[in-house]
Design a protein around this motif. Structure first.
Motif, PDB file in Angstrom:
ATOM      1  N   ARG A  42      43.992 -29.998  73.933  1.00 22.80           N
ATOM      2  CA  ARG A  42      45.020 -30.839  74.533  1.00 22.80           C
ATOM      3  C   ARG A  42      46.073 -29.972  75.201  1.00 22.80           C
ATOM      4  O   ARG A  42      46.399 -28.889  74.758  1.00 22.80           O
ATOM      5  CB  ARG A  42      45.683 -31.738  73.475  1.00 22.80           C
ATOM      6  CG  ARG A  42      44.781 -32.757  72.855  1.00 22.80           C
ATOM      7  CD  ARG A  42      44.108 -33.651  73.876  1.00 22.80           C
ATOM      8  NE  ARG A  42      45.066 -34.275  74.763  1.00 22.80           N
ATOM      9  CZ  ARG A  42      45.637 -35.452  74.539  1.00 22.80           C
ATOM     10  NH1 ARG A  42      45.338 -36.122  73.446  1.00 22.80           N
ATOM     11  NH2 ARG A  42      46.490 -35.954  75.394  1.00 22.80           N
ATOM     12  N   LYS A  45      48.777 -31.254  80.695  1.00 22.68           N
ATOM     13  CA  LYS A  45      48.011 -31.662  81.870  1.00 22.68           C
ATOM     14  C   LYS A  45      46.538 -31.774  81.469  1.00 22.68           C
ATOM     15  O   LYS A  45      45.675 -31.080  81.993  1.00 22.68           O
ATOM     16  CB  LYS A  45      48.196 -30.656  83.005  1.00 22.68           C
ATOM     17  CG  LYS A  45      49.631 -30.594  83.531  1.00 22.68           C
ATOM     18  CD  LYS A  45      49.750 -29.633  84.706  1.00 22.68           C
ATOM     19  CE  LYS A  45      51.164 -29.604  85.249  1.00 22.68           C
ATOM     20  NZ  LYS A  45      51.303 -28.662  86.376  1.00 22.68           N
ATOM     21  N   ARG A  47      42.896 -32.481  81.246  1.00 23.66           N
ATOM     22  CA  ARG A  47      41.838 -32.856  82.194  1.00 23.66           C
ATOM     23  C   ARG A  47      42.402 -33.258  83.561  1.00 23.66           C
ATOM     24  O   ARG A  47      42.008 -34.263  84.148  1.00 23.66           O
ATOM     25  CB  ARG A  47      41.000 -33.992  81.617  1.00 23.66           C
ATOM     26  CG  ARG A  47      40.175 -33.602  80.396  1.00 23.66           C
ATOM     27  CD  ARG A  47      39.484 -34.796  79.768  1.00 23.66           C
ATOM     28  NE  ARG A  47      38.562 -34.391  78.709  1.00 23.66           N
ATOM     29  CZ  ARG A  47      38.032 -35.215  77.815  1.00 23.66           C
ATOM     30  NH1 ARG A  47      38.347 -36.498  77.853  1.00 23.66           N
ATOM     31  NH2 ARG A  47      37.200 -34.783  76.894  1.00 23.66           N
ATOM     32  N   SER A  48      43.316 -32.462  84.078  1.00 24.90           N
ATOM     33  CA  SER A  48      44.012 -32.843  85.312  1.00 24.90           C
ATOM     34  C   SER A  48      43.310 -32.385  86.586  1.00 24.90           C
ATOM     35  O   SER A  48      43.471 -33.008  87.634  1.00 24.90           O
ATOM     36  CB  SER A  48      45.438 -32.285  85.297  1.00 24.90           C
ATOM     37  OG  SER A  48      45.427 -30.868  85.239  1.00 24.90           O
ATOM     38  N   VAL A  50      40.252 -32.090  88.951  1.00 20.13           N
ATOM     39  CA  VAL A  50      39.040 -32.911  89.066  1.00 20.13           C
ATOM     40  C   VAL A  50      38.272 -32.568  90.340  1.00 20.13           C
ATOM     41  O   VAL A  50      38.844 -32.532  91.437  1.00 20.13           O
ATOM     42  CB  VAL A  50      39.388 -34.406  89.081  1.00 20.13           C
ATOM     43  CG1 VAL A  50      38.126 -35.253  89.100  1.00 20.13           C
ATOM     44  CG2 VAL A  50      40.261 -34.777  87.873  1.00 20.13           C
ATOM     45  N   THR A  89      42.019 -39.393  92.816  1.00 22.61           N
ATOM     46  CA  THR A  89      41.988 -38.468  91.667  1.00 22.61           C
ATOM     47  C   THR A  89      41.218 -37.180  91.946  1.00 22.61           C
ATOM     48  O   THR A  89      41.295 -36.238  91.153  1.00 22.61           O
ATOM     49  CB  THR A  89      41.351 -39.152  90.443  1.00 22.61           C
ATOM     50  OG1 THR A  89      40.065 -39.664  90.815  1.00 22.61           O
ATOM     51  CG2 THR A  89      42.231 -40.277  89.925  1.00 22.61           C
ATOM     52  N   ASP A 139      38.695 -29.284  85.280  1.00 15.87           N
ATOM     53  CA  ASP A 139      38.620 -29.847  83.935  1.00 15.87           C
ATOM     54  C   ASP A 139      37.627 -31.001  83.852  1.00 15.87           C
ATOM     55  O   ASP A 139      37.045 -31.253  82.803  1.00 15.87           O
ATOM     56  CB  ASP A 139      39.996 -30.368  83.499  1.00 15.87           C
ATOM     57  CG  ASP A 139      41.080 -29.323  83.615  1.00 15.87           C
ATOM     58  OD1 ASP A 139      40.880 -28.220  83.071  1.00 15.87           O
ATOM     59  OD2 ASP A 139      42.116 -29.600  84.240  1.00 15.87           O
ATOM     60  N   VAL A 140      37.483 -31.722  84.953  1.00 21.97           N
ATOM     61  CA  VAL A 140      36.620 -32.901  85.000  1.00 21.97           C
ATOM     62  C   VAL A 140      35.696 -32.786  86.209  1.00 21.97           C
ATOM     63  O   VAL A 140      36.119 -32.407  87.303  1.00 21.97           O
ATOM     64  CB  VAL A 140      37.449 -34.202  85.110  1.00 21.97           C
ATOM     65  CG1 VAL A 140      36.536 -35.416  85.318  1.00 21.97           C
ATOM     66  CG2 VAL A 140      38.307 -34.399  83.869  1.00 21.97           C
ATOM     67  N   LYS A 161      40.157 -41.567  85.176  1.00 21.61           N
ATOM     68  CA  LYS A 161      41.296 -41.900  84.318  1.00 21.61           C
ATOM     69  C   LYS A 161      40.846 -42.277  82.909  1.00 21.61           C
ATOM     70  O   LYS A 161      41.536 -41.970  81.923  1.00 21.61           O
ATOM     71  CB  LYS A 161      42.100 -43.027  84.955  1.00 21.61           C
ATOM     72  CG  LYS A 161      42.814 -42.601  86.239  1.00 21.61           C
ATOM     73  CD  LYS A 161      43.479 -43.773  86.939  1.00 21.61           C
ATOM     74  CE  LYS A 161      44.129 -43.315  88.248  1.00 21.61           C
ATOM     75  NZ  LYS A 161      44.747 -44.459  88.993  1.00 21.61           N
ATOM     76  N   GLN A 164      40.360 -39.092  81.121  1.00 22.81           N
ATOM     77  CA  GLN A 164      41.622 -38.390  80.901  1.00 22.81           C
ATOM     78  C   GLN A 164      42.403 -38.949  79.719  1.00 22.81           C
ATOM     79  O   GLN A 164      43.134 -38.208  79.058  1.00 22.81           O
ATOM     80  CB  GLN A 164      42.478 -38.449  82.173  1.00 22.81           C
ATOM     81  CG  GLN A 164      41.942 -37.570  83.302  1.00 22.81           C
ATOM     82  CD  GLN A 164      42.682 -37.760  84.607  1.00 22.81           C
ATOM     83  OE1 GLN A 164      43.217 -38.841  84.887  1.00 22.81           O
ATOM     84  NE2 GLN A 164      42.735 -36.730  85.421  1.00 22.81           N
ATOM     85  N   ASP A 231      33.717 -34.050  80.922  1.00 19.02           N
ATOM     86  CA  ASP A 231      34.565 -32.919  80.603  1.00 19.02           C
ATOM     87  C   ASP A 231      33.793 -31.666  81.029  1.00 19.02           C
ATOM     88  O   ASP A 231      32.620 -31.493  80.673  1.00 19.02           O
ATOM     89  CB  ASP A 231      34.837 -32.890  79.103  1.00 19.02           C
ATOM     90  CG  ASP A 231      35.703 -31.717  78.697  1.00 19.02           C
ATOM     91  OD1 ASP A 231      36.908 -31.917  78.519  1.00 19.02           O
ATOM     92  OD2 ASP A 231      35.153 -30.609  78.569  1.00 19.02           O
TER      93      ASP A 231
END
Length: 295
Positions: A42, A45, A47-48, A50, A89, A139-140, A161, A164, A231
């Motif tokens: 955690r 930010k 998984r900000s 993308v 996103t 991150d994603v 989202k 996230q 992820d």
């Protein structure tokens, strides 16, 4: 059937749509998927960063050369790319392919292309290889199906989202209502979820299946739309997992996630699925686009 002759104009049209996201959890949840604590961290930010990846291959048993088929004057993969660029996103979008014909076509309309190996067994593995070759870290990763030329950018944003805000999930995807006439079509993948919005199972067969053996027109069956986000750390784990029995029997790569005990968040959207699985689908897509004045 005509193939690639690319056009550089981007799609600016938007259709009327109402989409409903079910079960997106707000706030902090405890990471509970098996092994999740090993790769989920955690931060402020979470998984900000993308990236959207459109995996594309030329060889297909049902429809060879599908990414390059013309849909009202543009190759299908260009239409998917243009629609994906409207998602708010995504920080970056690339096409991942092992075929120079697809790569040349995509470069022609301005897409970034990552060349991947022919040994990738599915789109998820192709996404992982592309991710490893990207200079920036993300991150994603959103696996965007190249055969959904009418994909709605709001759906892309929705699955991002959902991932996230659901830290115990490593994967998110979208479903919509299944038309009763598609209930027994193996090309239409069905999904069942629990009452918290996590996937229980996906199948090419009708699920749930009642004892009458017939489609119940009053039951809210759900159709899997194919788009999925991962992820990025789990994506590397996924590629190292061995194929699983249900995955191989159904030929559905998302089942490998469930069979290994990981959690998958599902959102429900109001969307008419118009994927291109066979050459016959092209005419249907074009007719629909004319009706909606999409060019």
């Amino acid at each position: 059937m005509e193939l690639c002759s690319s056009s550089s104009s981007s799609s600016s049209s938007s259709s009327h749509k109402a989409w409903i996201v079910h079960g997106i959890l707000a706030g902090t949840a405890i990471a509970a998927a098996i092994g999740a604590h090993m790769y989920l961290g955690r931060s402020s930010k979470f998984r900000s960063r993308v990236v959207g990846i459109i995996p594309a291959r030329y060889a297909s048993s049902r429809f060879e050369g599908k990414p390059l088929v013309q849909i009202l004057g543009k190759p299908m993969i260009q239409r998917t790319w243009e629609r994906s660029k409207l998602a708010s996103t995504l920080d970056h979008i690339v096409v991942a392919t092992d075929d120079e014909r697809i790569a040349e076509c995509c470069r022609g309309f301005g897409a970034d292309v990552i060349m991947t190996s022919e040994s990738c067994r599915n789109g998820t593995e192709r996404c992982n290889e592309a991710l490893e070759k990207l200079e920036k870290k993300y991150d994603v990763v959103v696996n965007i199906q190249g055969d959904e030329p009418l994909i709605e950018p709001e759906i892309i944003d929705g699955v991002v989202k959902a991932l996230q805000v659901t830290p115990d999930a490593v994967f998110s995807t979208a479903v919509t209502s299944l038309r009763p006439e598609d209930g027994l079509d193996p090309n239409r993948v069905k999904c069942v979820v629990d009452n918290r919005g996590y996937a229980i199972y996906f199948s090419r067969g009708l699920i749930p299946y009642n004892k009458s053996g017939k489609v119940n027109p009053d039951f809210p069956y759900m159709l899997h739309l194919g788009i999925q986000s991962f992820d990025s750390k789990f994506l590397k784990v996924y590629s190292e997992l061995q194929p699983t029995p249900l995955q191989q029997e159904e030929d559905l790569e998302q089942l490998k996630v469930l069979e290994n005990g990981y959690k998958m968040k599902v959102i429900k959207v109001d969307h008419e699925a118009h994927g291109v699985d066979t050459p016959d689908d092209v005419e249907k897509i074009e007719s629909l686009m004319r009706e909606r004045n999409l060019s």
